[in-house]
Motif scaffolding. Sequence first.
Motif, mmCIF file in Angstrom:
data_model
loop_
_atom_site.group_PDB
_atom_site.id
_atom_site.type_symbol
_atom_site.label_atom_id
_atom_site.label_comp_id
_atom_site.label_asym_id
_atom_site.label_seq_id
_atom_site.Cartn_x
_atom_site.Cartn_y
_atom_site.Cartn_z
ATOM 1 N N VAL A 50 0.883 -1.177 0.000
ATOM 2 C CA VAL A 50 0.000 0.000 0.000
ATOM 3 C C VAL A 50 0.919 1.225 0.000
ATOM 4 O O VAL A 50 1.519 1.551 1.027
ATOM 5 N N PRO A 51 1.067 1.869 -1.140
ATOM 6 C CA PRO A 51 2.004 3.000 -1.212
ATOM 7 C C PRO A 51 1.548 4.191 -0.364
ATOM 8 O O PRO A 51 0.354 4.474 -0.298
ATOM 9 N N LEU A 52 2.522 4.854 0.254
ATOM 10 C CA LEU A 52 2.207 6.052 1.044
ATOM 11 C C LEU A 52 2.434 7.330 0.238
ATOM 12 O O LEU A 52 2.098 8.419 0.690
ATOM 13 N N GLU A 53 3.078 7.200 -0.936
ATOM 14 C CA GLU A 53 3.291 8.351 -1.819
ATOM 15 C C GLU A 53 3.106 7.878 -3.260
ATOM 16 O O GLU A 53 3.351 6.698 -3.548
ATOM 17 N N HIS A 54 2.667 8.761 -4.162
ATOM 18 C CA HIS A 54 2.551 8.352 -5.571
ATOM 19 C C HIS A 54 3.927 8.029 -6.151
ATOM 20 O O HIS A 54 4.104 7.031 -6.843
ATOM 21 N N ASN A 55 4.894 8.936 -5.931
ATOM 22 C CA ASN A 55 6.289 8.607 -6.261
ATOM 23 C C ASN A 55 6.801 7.839 -5.052
ATOM 24 O O ASN A 55 7.317 8.426 -4.094
ATOM 25 N N THR A 56 6.640 6.533 -5.104
ATOM 26 C CA THR A 56 6.688 5.760 -3.855
ATOM 27 C C THR A 56 8.092 5.545 -3.312
ATOM 28 O O THR A 56 8.922 4.874 -3.937
ATOM 29 N N VAL A 57 8.309 6.120 -2.140
ATOM 30 C CA VAL A 57 9.528 5.837 -1.384
ATOM 31 C C VAL A 57 9.164 4.868 -0.257
ATOM 32 O O VAL A 57 9.873 3.916 0.019
ATOM 33 N N ARG A 58 7.996 5.106 0.344
ATOM 34 C CA ARG A 58 7.591 4.275 1.481
ATOM 35 C C ARG A 58 6.243 3.624 1.189
ATOM 36 O O ARG A 58 5.408 4.184 0.488
ATOM 37 N N PHE A 59 6.072 2.454 1.777
ATOM 38 C CA PHE A 59 4.801 1.747 1.595
ATOM 39 C C PHE A 59 4.550 0.824 2.781
ATOM 40 O O PHE A 59 5.482 0.453 3.495
ATOM 41 N N VAL A 60 3.275 0.456 2.962
ATOM 42 C CA VAL A 60 2.917 -0.532 3.988
ATOM 43 C C VAL A 60 3.005 -1.896 3.306
ATOM 44 O O VAL A 60 2.512 -2.057 2.185
ATOM 45 N N ASP A 61 3.635 -2.857 3.973
ATOM 46 C CA ASP A 61 3.843 -4.176 3.350
ATOM 47 C C ASP A 61 3.364 -5.261 4.306
ATOM 48 O O ASP A 61 2.866 -4.956 5.394
ATOM 49 N N ASN A 62 3.474 -6.513 3.912
ATOM 50 C CA ASN A 62 3.212 -7.597 4.862
ATOM 51 C C ASN A 62 4.273 -8.686 4.747
ATOM 52 O O ASN A 62 5.140 -8.627 3.883
ATOM 53 N N PHE A 63 4.161 -9.673 5.635
ATOM 54 C CA PHE A 63 5.221 -10.661 5.845
ATOM 55 C C PHE A 63 5.425 -11.638 4.689
ATOM 56 O O PHE A 63 6.460 -12.277 4.579
ATOM 57 N N SER A 64 4.427 -11.850 3.849
ATOM 58 C CA SER A 64 4.449 -13.017 2.951
ATOM 59 C C SER A 64 5.626 -13.003 1.976
ATOM 60 O O SER A 64 5.852 -12.022 1.272
ATOM 61 N N ALA A 65 6.334 -14.146 1.935
ATOM 62 C CA ALA A 65 7.494 -14.261 1.043
ATOM 63 C C ALA A 65 7.133 -14.998 -0.242
ATOM 64 O O ALA A 65 7.939 -15.101 -1.155
ATOM 65 N N GLY A 66 5.924 -15.580 -0.275
ATOM 66 C CA GLY A 66 5.532 -16.347 -1.453
ATOM 67 C C GLY A 66 5.941 -17.816 -1.370
ATOM 68 O O GLY A 66 5.961 -18.521 -2.387
#
Length: 318
Positions: A50-66
């Motif tokens: 979930v990006p926190l900026e349109h020109n994304t430097v930071r975002f919310v992520d989760n643990f899943s490695a696939g």
Amino acid sequence: MASSSWEEFFAVHLPPPDYEDNRSLLKEFCERHEQYGNKIVLVTSGGTTVPLEHNTVRFVDNFSAGTRGSASAEYFLEHGYAVIFMHRQKSLEPFTRHFSGQKLLDMLDIQERGPNTTITVKPDSVDVLAPILLRYKAAHAAGAILHVSFTTVSDYFWLLRAACECLAYLGPRAMLYLAAAVSDFYIPKDKVPTHKMQSASGPPVIQLHLVPKMLAPLVNLWVPTAYVVSFKLETDENLLIPKARLALEKYKHKMVVANLLQSRHHRVILVSPESTQELVLTREEVHAGVDIESAIVAEIVRLHSDHLSLMGESFSPP
Ligand code: PAZ
């Protein structure tokens, strides 16, 4: 926390830049396998951002490695399915998942003799590499696997809907195996700043909104005759089965694979409207590197096959 409808979500969020290319790849793949009468499974894998900026430097992520998705894709290939592997960019992928980190380089030897440099596989690594390489080459030579990737939660939904549009033509021969960890929360496009947030502006106040539940249109509208398996992750055992049952009642799909964060790689529960079946690896199996996905996929393939027998020839394409 406000929630928007799925239609509103697609109206507000633009498709990702590689959307049309991926749509063409999905269409070609599904049409080819449809012609051969093959079964296709869409495996989703890894986490969304979930990006926190349109020109994304930071975002919310989760643990899943696939781990779950990449291993499952290999087992579906073994069972003769064509696989659309829809994964988070840079998460684990089938076959290469066995060689993460330095493992592959550690299997190689190099000899520098003047201008002739040779690279060879160490003799004791051949037995490890050969079977995986053979399965990898066979899957690719047969055109049995297609990789498409996403990063953000919005990319994920665009790609998921595009895949469903193509899979709808296969009717019950299509399976959806939704193992990706998809964010339940997002920040609407008009609330996301264009540029990097500045600490000089003080602590940011971020309000997350609820992501619309896409399983509802997916099951009812996009692929109404496909065999849909969703996944449910919890951290509280008491919530796991009730929430899996609630999802089945609400969306009316075929199965929920329920798992706890803490034990997900050695214990899952397959919850269907008719039954609850626990799959657990023994300590010895865990030690020997057995993948629980082998058992999950074998059971789901069996149930899908029973379902196809029951359906007979009753499906006619949209
Ligand atoms: O990617 P991984 O192997 O580390 O984890 C797999 C998983 C826990 C993301 C998957 O099994 C799952 O439960 N997916 C759905 C998560 C959810 O409830 O949204």
